[in-house]
Design a protein around this motif. Structure first.
Motif, PDB file in Angstrom:
ATOM      1  N   THR A 121       0.812  -1.217   0.000  1.00 23.52           N
ATOM      2  CA  THR A 121       0.000   0.000   0.000  1.00 23.52           C
ATOM      3  C   THR A 121       0.848   1.271   0.000  1.00 23.52           C
ATOM      4  N   TYR A 160      -6.981  -0.281   5.050  1.00 20.09           N
ATOM      5  CA  TYR A 160      -7.691  -0.248   3.774  1.00 20.09           C
ATOM      6  C   TYR A 160      -8.937   0.635   3.821  1.00 20.09           C
ATOM      7  N   ARG A 206      -9.273   3.701   1.387  1.00 23.26           N
ATOM      8  CA  ARG A 206     -10.489   3.800   0.571  1.00 23.26           C
ATOM      9  C   ARG A 206     -11.078   5.199   0.663  1.00 23.26           C
ATOM     10  N   PHE A 259      -7.740   5.657  -2.393  1.00 24.53           N
ATOM     11  CA  PHE A 259      -6.665   4.721  -2.714  1.00 24.53           C
ATOM     12  C   PHE A 259      -5.531   5.432  -3.462  1.00 24.53           C
TER      13      PHE A 259
END
Length: 150
Positions: free
Chosen positions: A24, A138, A142, A146
């Protein structure tokens, strides 16, 4: 976004979290003492071939981390949080702070801070630390669209 592990105890969890951070583009901050050596073969194996790609920062204690980032927002993820993790409006520069696998975060760190929780049924104590990090990270990513992820 930043992930902070305060005194993590289990090398496999830290390795899995490191892999999530690499995937990420999220820096990982480890606050000492650690319950293992980050040079341990098991940590590298859990992180597979990602460990060398990790943006890793180590801190002697949590106060040193806070001093280095005095204007950043720190969100503490703990079972005693009054708000659910999905009720927070995350910002790209937030620090997501997680505690030890066996004891969580020290109460002294939580006082006066934004503490959020992951909902679960009673009498369940907690989810696995690496699952918690992935879940909250996440959701935060989001909400931020992202950034730089495909």
């Amino acid at each position: 976004m930043h992930v902070v592990l305060v005194e993590p105890e289990i090398h496999v969890n830290t390795g899995n979290i490191a892999r999530t951070c690499v995937c990420t583009g999220t820096p990982l901050h480890l606050v000492h003492p650690l319950g293992f050596s980050i040079d341990a073969r098991a940590v590298r194996r859990a992180g597979l071939d990602y460990w060398h790609l990790l943006d890793l920062h180590e801190w002697t204690d949590f106060a040193a981390l806070r001093r280095a980032y005095p204007t950043q927002r720190f969100l503490f993820i703990e079972t005693v949080g009054q708000r659910r993790y999905d009720e927070v409006a995350y910002r790209p520069d937030d620090f997501l702070v997680f505690g030890r696998e066996t004891k969580g975060l020290p109460q002294a760190l939580l006082e006066g801070e934004c503490v959020v929780r992951i909902p679960m049924v009673s009498p369940a104590r907690s989810l696995n630390l690496s699952n918690c990090v992935a879940l909250v990270l996440y959701e935060a990513l989001r909400q931020c669209g992202f950034p730089q992820l495909r």
